[in-house]
Motif scaffolding. Structure first.
Motif, PDB file in Angstrom:
ATOM      1  N   VAL A 102       0.850  -1.187   0.000  1.00 23.47           N
ATOM      2  CA  VAL A 102       0.000   0.000   0.000  1.00 23.47           C
ATOM      3  C   VAL A 102       0.890   1.243   0.000  1.00 23.47           C
ATOM      4  N   PHE A 103       1.912   1.228   0.828  1.00 29.32           N
ATOM      5  CA  PHE A 103       2.961   2.246   0.885  1.00 29.32           C
ATOM      6  C   PHE A 103       4.290   1.503   0.992  1.00 29.32           C
ATOM      7  N   ASP A 104       5.415   2.204   0.913  1.00 26.28           N
ATOM      8  CA  ASP A 104       6.721   1.552   1.027  1.00 26.28           C
ATOM      9  C   ASP A 104       6.857   0.749   2.322  1.00 26.28           C
ATOM     10  N   PHE A 105       6.260   1.235   3.410  1.00 22.93           N
ATOM     11  CA  PHE A 105       6.409   0.611   4.723  1.00 22.93           C
ATOM     12  C   PHE A 105       5.219  -0.279   5.107  1.00 22.93           C
ATOM     13  N   LEU A 106       4.176  -0.358   4.253  1.00 26.40           N
ATOM     14  CA  LEU A 106       2.940  -1.041   4.631  1.00 26.40           C
ATOM     15  C   LEU A 106       2.515  -2.047   3.560  1.00 26.40           C
ATOM     16  N   ARG A 107       2.391  -3.318   3.979  1.00 29.93           N
ATOM     17  CA  ARG A 107       1.929  -4.390   3.099  1.00 29.93           C
ATOM     18  C   ARG A 107       0.636  -4.951   3.695  1.00 29.93           C
ATOM     19  N   CYS A 108      -0.406  -5.134   2.862  1.00 27.58           N
ATOM     20  CA  CYS A 108      -1.699  -5.619   3.358  1.00 27.58           C
ATOM     21  C   CYS A 108      -2.191  -6.803   2.545  1.00 27.58           C
ATOM     22  N   ARG A 109      -3.066  -7.588   3.184  1.00 30.53           N
ATOM     23  CA  ARG A 109      -3.717  -8.732   2.529  1.00 30.53           C
ATOM     24  C   ARG A 109      -5.187  -8.731   2.907  1.00 30.53           C
ATOM     25  N   LEU A 110      -6.065  -8.873   1.899  1.00 27.74           N
ATOM     26  CA  LEU A 110      -7.505  -8.983   2.094  1.00 27.74           C
ATOM     27  C   LEU A 110      -7.960 -10.288   1.455  1.00 27.74           C
ATOM     28  N   SER A 111      -8.831 -11.025   2.154  1.00 28.13           N
ATOM     29  CA  SER A 111      -9.301 -12.292   1.596  1.00 28.13           C
ATOM     30  C   SER A 111     -10.740 -12.556   1.991  1.00 28.13           C
ATOM     31  N   ALA A 112     -11.414 -13.359   1.157  1.00 28.11           N
ATOM     32  CA  ALA A 112     -12.777 -13.814   1.427  1.00 28.11           C
ATOM     33  C   ALA A 112     -12.839 -15.309   1.119  1.00 28.11           C
ATOM     34  N   ASN A 113     -13.407 -16.064   2.037  1.00 26.11           N
ATOM     35  CA  ASN A 113     -13.617 -17.507   1.878  1.00 26.11           C
ATOM     36  C   ASN A 113     -15.113 -17.776   1.848  1.00 26.11           C
ATOM     37  N   LEU A 114     -15.557 -18.508   0.855  1.00 25.58           N
ATOM     38  CA  LEU A 114     -16.965 -18.900   0.765  1.00 25.58           C
ATOM     39  C   LEU A 114     -17.024 -20.410   0.615  1.00 25.58           C
ATOM     40  N   GLY A 115     -17.845 -21.058   1.445  1.00 24.56           N
ATOM     41  CA  GLY A 115     -17.920 -22.505   1.377  1.00 24.56           C
ATOM     42  C   GLY A 115     -19.019 -23.057   2.240  1.00 24.56           C
ATOM     43  N   GLN A 116     -18.844 -24.307   2.630  1.00 21.71           N
ATOM     44  CA  GLN A 116     -19.810 -24.976   3.475  1.00 21.71           C
ATOM     45  C   GLN A 116     -19.107 -25.746   4.582  1.00 21.71           C
ATOM     46  N   ASP A 124     -24.111 -26.292   6.772  1.00 15.21           N
ATOM     47  CA  ASP A 124     -24.328 -24.851   6.950  1.00 15.21           C
ATOM     48  C   ASP A 124     -23.373 -24.129   6.015  1.00 15.21           C
ATOM     49  N   TYR A 125     -23.708 -22.876   5.696  1.00 12.71           N
ATOM     50  CA  TYR A 125     -22.783 -22.050   4.923  1.00 12.71           C
ATOM     51  C   TYR A 125     -21.618 -21.627   5.811  1.00 12.71           C
ATOM     52  N   ALA A 126     -20.455 -21.470   5.220  1.00 10.01           N
ATOM     53  CA  ALA A 126     -19.264 -21.058   5.968  1.00 10.01           C
ATOM     54  C   ALA A 126     -18.576 -19.929   5.202  1.00 10.01           C
ATOM     55  N   ASN A 127     -18.561 -18.729   5.758  1.00  7.16           N
ATOM     56  CA  ASN A 127     -17.923 -17.571   5.131  1.00  7.16           C
ATOM     57  C   ASN A 127     -16.942 -16.944   6.112  1.00  7.16           C
ATOM     58  N   THR A 128     -15.782 -16.565   5.607  1.00  7.31           N
ATOM     59  CA  THR A 128     -14.783 -15.893   6.433  1.00  7.31           C
ATOM     60  C   THR A 128     -14.193 -14.741   5.640  1.00  7.31           C
ATOM     61  N   TYR A 129     -14.052 -13.605   6.285  1.00  9.34           N
ATOM     62  CA  TYR A 129     -13.444 -12.420   5.672  1.00  9.34           C
ATOM     63  C   TYR A 129     -12.281 -12.004   6.558  1.00  9.34           C
ATOM     64  N   GLN A 130     -11.099 -11.773   5.951  1.00 12.35           N
ATOM     65  CA  GLN A 130      -9.908 -11.457   6.735  1.00 12.35           C
ATOM     66  C   GLN A 130      -9.147 -10.290   6.130  1.00 12.35           C
ATOM     67  N   SER A 131      -8.495  -9.548   7.015  1.00 12.41           N
ATOM     68  CA  SER A 131      -7.561  -8.504   6.584  1.00 12.41           C
ATOM     69  C   SER A 131      -6.361  -8.539   7.516  1.00 12.41           C
ATOM     70  N   ARG A 132      -5.190  -8.228   6.967  1.00 13.58           N
ATOM     71  CA  ARG A 132      -3.963  -8.175   7.768  1.00 13.58           C
ATOM     72  C   ARG A 132      -3.022  -7.179   7.113  1.00 13.58           C
TER      73      ARG A 132
END
Length: 175
Positions: A102-116, A124-132
């Motif tokens: 994102v910047f020289d000093f900042l690295r980010c990760r965004l993810s979405a998991n969709l499943g069961q 049941d449905y299984a969804n996970t959203y993550q950021s780091r």
């Protein structure tokens, strides 16, 4: 690469040893496979088998992955011993992610998991959203800050059967 792992699980009344192999295969420059098997032996005479596999393909800063997790115990002792011990637990999902500077000093990760998820034969449905994000303060100091939101909906009622969110952080100092 092949690894062998050992871990110890302790609650106020139960102790367990978990052990098993990990396999990592870099299929090509952008494709990898990770697989793990854990066998657990509990002091209350319960036994578990846990497996996890992940196939991932990267496309520049984006990636897609398929995940499969299976967990089973000889006996469900959740009420008597206090730990999650289903005889039948399965989760499978697909993941889409972006990771980049994102910047020289900042690295980010965004993810979405969709499943069961299948627990004791019920799906049941299984969804996970993550950021780091990882901030690099100097060549020897960096910190992570992450957030995760997990939501599994009950198919019959539309309500939330399981769920959770977590905020995590880590400071790393290299000596």
């Amino acid at each position: 690469m092949y690894f062998l792992s050992f871990s110890l699980f302790v609650t106020p009344s139960v102790t367990a040893w978990r052990f098993g192999p990990d396999l990592y295969w870099q299929i090509d420059r952008d494709t990898s496979l990770f697989s793990s098997l854990r066998l657990g032996n509990y002091s209350d005479r319960n036994f578990e088998i846990q497996s996890f596999s992940r196939l991932e393909r990267k496309f520049g800063q984006f990636s897609v992955a398929a995940n499969l997790f299976n967990w089973s115990y000889d006996r469900n002792l959740e009420r008597t011993s206090g730990y999650f011990s289903p005889p039948d637990f399965l989760v499978y999902n697909a993941e889409v992610a972006w990771e980049g500077q994102v910047f020289d000093f900042l690295r980010c990760r965004l993810s979405a998991n969709l499943g069961q998820q299948r627990l004791n034969g019920e799906f049941d449905y299984a969804n996970t959203y993550q950021s780091r994000c990882t901030a690099k303060f100097s060549p020897s100091i960096e910190a992570d800050l992450g957030y995760s939101l997990s939501n599994v909906r009950n198919q019959d009622t539309g309500g939330t059967a399981y769920g959770g969110n977590s905020l995590t952080g880590q400071l790393r100092v290299k000596f």
